[in-house]
Write a protein that holds these residues in place. Structure first.
Motif, PDB file in Angstrom:
ATOM      1  N   THR A 104      18.948  18.219 -12.933  1.00  0.00           N
ATOM      2  CA  THR A 104      18.553  16.854 -13.223  1.00  0.00           C
ATOM      3  C   THR A 104      17.035  16.794 -13.291  1.00  0.00           C
ATOM      4  OG1 THR A 104      20.443  16.028 -12.001  1.00  0.00           O
ATOM      5  CG2 THR A 104      18.672  14.483 -12.393  1.00  0.00           C
ATOM      6  N   ILE A 105      16.521  16.038 -14.238  1.00  0.00           N
ATOM      7  CA  ILE A 105      15.078  15.816 -14.356  1.00  0.00           C
ATOM      8  C   ILE A 105      14.833  14.327 -14.120  1.00  0.00           C
ATOM      9  CG2 ILE A 105      13.033  16.038 -15.814  1.00  0.00           C
ATOM     10  CD1 ILE A 105      14.545  18.221 -17.339  1.00  0.00           C
ATOM     11  N   PRO A 106      14.544  13.948 -12.865  1.00  0.00           N
ATOM     12  CA  PRO A 106      14.365  12.524 -12.575  1.00  0.00           C
ATOM     13  C   PRO A 106      13.087  11.921 -13.153  1.00  0.00           C
ATOM     14  CG  PRO A 106      14.430  13.811 -10.535  1.00  0.00           C
ATOM     15  CD  PRO A 106      14.529  14.758 -11.676  1.00  0.00           C
ATOM     16  N   GLU A 107      12.042  12.748 -13.318  1.00  0.00           N
ATOM     17  CA  GLU A 107      10.765  12.195 -13.776  1.00  0.00           C
ATOM     18  C   GLU A 107       9.911  13.281 -14.408  1.00  0.00           C
ATOM     19  OE1 GLU A 107       6.938   9.823 -11.829  1.00  0.00           O
ATOM     20  OE2 GLU A 107       8.596  10.416 -10.546  1.00  0.00           O
ATOM     21  N   VAL A 108       9.133  12.884 -15.404  1.00  0.00           N
ATOM     22  CA  VAL A 108       8.111  13.750 -16.001  1.00  0.00           C
ATOM     23  C   VAL A 108       6.799  13.000 -15.923  1.00  0.00           C
ATOM     24  CG1 VAL A 108       7.300  14.900 -18.094  1.00  0.00           C
ATOM     25  CG2 VAL A 108       9.732  14.936 -17.537  1.00  0.00           C
ATOM     26  N   ARG A 109       5.818  13.613 -15.282  1.00  0.00           N
ATOM     27  CA  ARG A 109       4.504  12.991 -15.117  1.00  0.00           C
ATOM     28  C   ARG A 109       3.511  13.645 -16.067  1.00  0.00           C
ATOM     29  NH1 ARG A 109       4.589  13.246  -8.537  1.00  0.00           N
ATOM     30  NH2 ARG A 109       6.230  11.687  -8.265  1.00  0.00           N
ATOM     31  N   MET A 110       2.865  12.808 -16.852  1.00  0.00           N
ATOM     32  CA  MET A 110       1.906  13.295 -17.843  1.00  0.00           C
ATOM     33  C   MET A 110       0.483  13.139 -17.331  1.00  0.00           C
ATOM     34  SD  MET A 110       3.946  14.191 -20.288  1.00  0.00           S
ATOM     35  CE  MET A 110       2.692  14.601 -21.469  1.00  0.00           C
ATOM     36  N   THR A 111      -0.381  14.087 -17.695  1.00  0.00           N
ATOM     37  CA  THR A 111      -1.802  13.930 -17.410  1.00  0.00           C
ATOM     38  C   THR A 111      -2.373  12.906 -18.389  1.00  0.00           C
ATOM     39  OG1 THR A 111      -2.305  15.803 -18.866  1.00  0.00           O
ATOM     40  CG2 THR A 111      -2.115  16.266 -16.499  1.00  0.00           C
ATOM     41  N   PRO A 112      -3.523  12.313 -18.081  1.00  0.00           N
ATOM     42  CA  PRO A 112      -4.087  11.283 -18.968  1.00  0.00           C
ATOM     43  C   PRO A 112      -4.343  11.763 -20.396  1.00  0.00           C
ATOM     44  CG  PRO A 112      -5.172  11.207 -16.856  1.00  0.00           C
ATOM     45  CD  PRO A 112      -4.282  12.419 -16.837  1.00  0.00           C
ATOM     46  N   ASP A 113      -4.667  13.044 -20.561  1.00  0.00           N
ATOM     47  CA  ASP A 113      -4.911  13.553 -21.916  1.00  0.00           C
ATOM     48  C   ASP A 113      -3.621  14.034 -22.603  1.00  0.00           C
ATOM     49  OD1 ASP A 113      -4.424  15.850 -20.476  1.00  0.00           O
ATOM     50  OD2 ASP A 113      -6.303  16.844 -21.014  1.00  0.00           O
ATOM     51  N   LEU A 114      -2.489  13.895 -21.934  1.00  0.00           N
ATOM     52  CA  LEU A 114      -1.167  14.266 -22.453  1.00  0.00           C
ATOM     53  C   LEU A 114      -1.049  15.753 -22.775  1.00  0.00           C
ATOM     54  CD1 LEU A 114      -0.477  11.230 -24.815  1.00  0.00           C
ATOM     55  CD2 LEU A 114       0.115  11.471 -22.408  1.00  0.00           C
ATOM     56  N   ARG A 115      -1.821  16.577 -22.117  1.00  0.00           N
ATOM     57  CA  ARG A 115      -1.788  18.025 -22.366  1.00  0.00           C
ATOM     58  C   ARG A 115      -0.866  18.775 -21.401  1.00  0.00           C
ATOM     59  NH1 ARG A 115      -4.684  20.221 -26.756  1.00  0.00           N
ATOM     60  NH2 ARG A 115      -6.013  18.549 -27.500  1.00  0.00           N
ATOM     61  N   LEU A 116      -0.521  18.151 -20.260  1.00  0.00           N
ATOM     62  CA  LEU A 116       0.323  18.809 -19.269  1.00  0.00           C
ATOM     63  C   LEU A 116       1.402  17.845 -18.801  1.00  0.00           C
ATOM     64  CD1 LEU A 116       0.885  21.234 -17.377  1.00  0.00           C
ATOM     65  CD2 LEU A 116      -0.668  20.168 -15.744  1.00  0.00           C
ATOM     66  N   ALA A 117       2.629  18.316 -18.823  1.00  0.00           N
ATOM     67  CA  ALA A 117       3.770  17.539 -18.345  1.00  0.00           C
ATOM     68  C   ALA A 117       4.320  18.227 -17.100  1.00  0.00           C
ATOM     69  CB  ALA A 117       4.846  17.455 -19.420  1.00  0.00           C
ATOM     70  N   THR A 118       4.267  17.531 -15.976  1.00  0.00           N
ATOM     71  CA  THR A 118       4.831  18.047 -14.738  1.00  0.00           C
ATOM     72  C   THR A 118       6.236  17.480 -14.627  1.00  0.00           C
ATOM     73  OG1 THR A 118       2.659  18.126 -13.706  1.00  0.00           O
ATOM     74  CG2 THR A 118       4.556  18.199 -12.243  1.00  0.00           C
ATOM     75  N   CYS A 119       7.214  18.362 -14.717  1.00  0.00           N
ATOM     76  CA  CYS A 119       8.620  17.957 -14.734  1.00  0.00           C
ATOM     77  C   CYS A 119       9.218  18.162 -13.352  1.00  0.00           C
ATOM     78  CB  CYS A 119       9.396  18.795 -15.744  1.00  0.00           C
ATOM     79  SG  CYS A 119       8.637  18.837 -17.378  1.00  0.00           S
ATOM     80  N   LEU A 120       9.641  17.068 -12.729  1.00  0.00           N
ATOM     81  CA  LEU A 120      10.297  17.146 -11.432  1.00  0.00           C
ATOM     82  C   LEU A 120      11.761  17.471 -11.666  1.00  0.00           C
ATOM     83  CD1 LEU A 120       8.718  14.021  -9.708  1.00  0.00           C
ATOM     84  CD2 LEU A 120       7.944  16.374  -9.629  1.00  0.00           C
ATOM     85  N   ILE A 121      12.257  18.520 -11.003  1.00  0.00           N
ATOM     86  CA  ILE A 121      13.627  18.977 -11.224  1.00  0.00           C
ATOM     87  C   ILE A 121      14.422  18.957  -9.920  1.00  0.00           C
ATOM     88  CG2 ILE A 121      13.068  20.419 -13.204  1.00  0.00           C
ATOM     89  CD1 ILE A 121      13.305  22.824 -11.192  1.00  0.00           C
ATOM     90  N   MET A 122      15.720  18.755 -10.063  1.00  0.00           N
ATOM     91  CA  MET A 122      16.647  18.816  -8.926  1.00  0.00           C
ATOM     92  C   MET A 122      17.930  19.498  -9.380  1.00  0.00           C
ATOM     93  SD  MET A 122      16.463  15.079  -7.095  1.00  0.00           S
ATOM     94  CE  MET A 122      18.120  15.295  -6.583  1.00  0.00           C
TER      95      MET A 122
END
Length: 145
Positions: free
Chosen positions: A47-65
């Motif tokens: 499950t991917i509950p959330e994806v957090r983007m950096t302000p410049d949209l260059r990095l997506a931190t994907c929270l996984i469970m």
């Protein structure tokens, strides 16, 4: 000159939230369809509950469970190893000028919530709360003094 870090009191921008949700949706679809052919992920529901983007949209931190109590650290490692391949699959489904790099992090928010809930219901905390309700302060003196 001040450098903008993107961390404001208001939180992420609408654009960050929108792009994060689009990336989350596409990644979820890719993982659900089993388009990643890693033997470590066979039979594992992620499950991917959330994806957090950096302000410049260059990095997506994907929270996984992983559902069903799978080995989260192992799955996190496998997904980070496959990040470039997954980035390519997601980029074919989205129309963005630049596709963000993907980084996978195990989501521990629910475990943290349970740990805090257990602490709040422990006898020591309940004793301290009862003591406060009786009118005594934590200094050991009565309020009447």
């Amino acid at each position: 000159m001040a450098r903008h870090t993107g961390h404001t009191a208001k939180g992420p921008s609408q654009r960050q939230l929108r792009v994060g949700e689009l990336v989350r949706k596409e990644l979820s679809d890719i993982l659900t369809r089993g388009e990643v052919s890693d033997p470590e992920l066979v039979g594992v529901i992620i499950t991917i509950p959330e994806v957090r983007m950096t302000p410049d949209l260059r990095l997506a931190t994907c929270l996984i469970m992983p559902l069903g109590g799978g080995d989260g650290k192992k799955i996190e490692k496998v997904l980070n190893h496959s990040a470039k391949y997954l980035r390519g699959l997601v980029s074919r489904r989205m129309t963005m000028k630049y596709m963000p790099d993907l980084r996978f992090v195990l989501d521990t928010r629910y475990d943290d919530d349970m740990r805090i809930d257990t602490l709040l219901h422990s006898p020591d905390v309940a004793r301290d709360l009862d003591r406060d309700d009786d009118g005594e302060d934590f200094g050991g003196r009565d309020e009447e003094e």
